[in-house]
Enzyme design. Structure first.
Site, PDB file in Angstrom:
ATOM      1  N   PRO B  15      32.966  38.319  43.231  1.00 55.15           N
ATOM      2  CA  PRO B  15      33.033  39.618  42.232  1.00 55.15           C
ATOM      3  C   PRO B  15      33.875  39.819  41.741  1.00 55.15           C
ATOM      4  CG  PRO B  15      33.141  39.912  44.662  1.00 55.15           C
ATOM      5  CD  PRO B  15      32.278  38.722  44.582  1.00 55.15           C
ATOM      6  N   CYS B  16      34.019  41.103  40.383  1.00 60.06           N
ATOM      7  CA  CYS B  16      35.502  40.699  40.037  1.00 60.06           C
ATOM      8  C   CYS B  16      36.403  41.303  41.209  1.00 60.06           C
ATOM      9  CB  CYS B  16      35.412  41.696  38.980  1.00 60.06           C
ATOM     10  SG  CYS B  16      34.713  40.812  37.637  1.00 60.06           S
ATOM     11  N   PRO B  17      37.121  41.170  41.329  1.00 58.83           N
ATOM     12  CA  PRO B  17      37.824  39.908  40.496  1.00 58.83           C
ATOM     13  C   PRO B  17      38.410  38.864  41.376  1.00 58.83           C
ATOM     14  CG  PRO B  17      40.006  41.298  41.347  1.00 58.83           C
ATOM     15  CD  PRO B  17      38.331  42.114  42.623  1.00 58.83           C
TER      16      PRO B  17
END
Lengths: 342, 78
Positions: B15-17
């Site tokens: 996932p981000c970030p």
């Protein structure tokens, strides 16, 4: 020469002065004789020197507290009315001016803007500074708040402000740079980009909300800004009661911003009654009367009834809101929103 | 004349970030001109990572759509 005043006289004089002071950015507190000093910070920006001076003044004359107002102004509470002149003088020595309250053009608010915010398309900080320098303190029928958002994310809430500017961009395809990678289509959240018959991304003008995400993502400079400008919203306010702003124009240029503000203030002064917020004046007098006033400045960038039918405006505005607006009339033919002619 | 990557990372499912953090760290370890292949999911990762790569000054030289994501080929700058 001065006659000796009674305590009652002195109290009345102080209260009368407090009312007068409110116009100048001094807010009477619940605590008798105490005021809150509202400092001017267009766009919420101030230098570290000014910030230090605000802190020093708060320590010396207040209780060491600073409150950041919801419209980005640092406020110093618990100042004695008697110390007012000294406080103003000491703030001024560091270049810190006082903001305002009451029925007038207020300090403009803004996001960080395109100077350093990666999402922004417009120089909101400069515009907040310039518009505040030019219009600050001008009297209006009721308070008049202006804000500058750098993009359609609208962090500063231009759709809930008396006069709001929202940074927008029109993307343009440079076909020779396009590698058909489809990144731009993938990031568009508005279904406004599709692969065309020529294997190049094609933009649906009725859907594109001018956020520019396709430009930001393109690795090959194939999607570039054709023009940037401001979507303009008028008549919004939160409060008692709230009023959502009318969308009024798009792609207004930086150079036109001052004229839009000036014309709006003039229109409001001409048509508004004392104590009436701009949104209510627009409702009472009719949005077309204001649109007509602005037409001379922004011309074809003025939004029409047909524009508001497009998916993009239904997406930009609060859900269901478009259906609550009175029909925008056709200014060219002089037709009014109720179907009569002017 | 498809370029061959010097290094590959599969950030699908990351996932981000963190996907950008990992991309950035790899790019910083590489010599200028070397190529990093990154696989990313559709959605938020593809909205943010290519923008960050551009903002850091690295060069995206090739983009290939995958099923549910994208393959980026990134040339590192020094």
């Amino acid at each position: 020469m001065t006659s000796k005043k009674t305590n009652g006289d002195r109290k009345d004089a102080i209260e009368a002065r407090a009312e007068e002071l409110k116009a100048g950015g001094f807010i009477p507190q619940r605590q008798k004789g105490k005021i809150t000093i509202r400092c001017k910070a267009p766009g919420g920006r101030l230098t570290s020197e000014r910030l230090e001076r605000v802190a020093a003044v708060a320590r010396k004359y207040g209780r060491g507290l600073v409150h950041l107002s919801v419209r980005q102004s640092p406020e110093i509470p618990y100042v004695d009315l008697a110390d007012l002149d000294a406080v103003v003088r000491e703030l001024a020595e560091a270049g810190q001016e006082i903001a305002s309250c009451g029925k007038r053009f207020r300090v403009a608010t803004a996001c960080g803007g395109c100077e350093y915010n990666p999402n922004a398309w417009t120089d909101t900080q400069r515009l907040a500074l310039e518009s505040t320098a030019r219009f600050f303190g001008q009297d209006t029928p009721h308070k008049f708040k202006t804000c500058f958002a750098g993009c359609v994310r609208d962090c500063v809430k231009s759709r809930m402000t008396d006069l709001g500017f929202q940074g927008i961009v029109e993307p343009q395809l440079v076909p020779e740079n396009c590698t058909q990678c489809t990144l731009c289509i993938s990031v568009c959240e508005d279904d406004a980009l599709r692969m065309g018959d020529d294997d190049l991304p094609a933009r649906d003008l009725d859907r594109c909300i001018s956020c520019g995400d396709c430009i930001k993502v393109c690795p090959f400079d194939a999607m570039v800004p054709k023009r940037t400008g401001h979507a303009v919203f008028v008549g919004g306010t939160h409060g008692k009661p709230p009023h959502a702003a009318y969308p009024i124009a798009e792609f207004v240029t930086d150079e036109q911003v001052s004229a839009v503000i000036e014309t709006t203030i003039e229109w409001y002064r001409l048509h508004g009654t004392r104590g009436e917020r701009l949104g209510n004046t627009l409702d009472r007098v009719g949005i077309d009367c204001y649109r007509r006033a602005l037409h001379g400045i922004v011309g074809n960038d003025l939004l029409t009834a047909a524009d508001l039918e497009k998916p993009k405006w239904r997406r930009i505005l609060y859900r269901g809101l478009v259906d609550t607006f009175p029909a925008y009339g056709n200014l060219a033919s002089g037709e009014q929103s109720d179907g009569t002619t002017a | 004349m498809a370029r061959q990557p010097d290094l590959k990372i599969d950030l699908r499912g990351t996932p981000c970030p963190m996907n950008w953090v990992k991309t950035k760290l790899r790019l910083e370890d590489m010599d200028a001109g070397q190529c990093l292949e990154v696989l990313l999911d559709d959605g938020e990762p593809i909205r943010s990572v290519p923008r960050s790569v551009k903002a850091e000054g690295h060069k995206i030289v090739e983009v290939t759509p995958l099923d549910g994501g994208f393959r980026l080929l990134i040339e590192a700058v020094s």
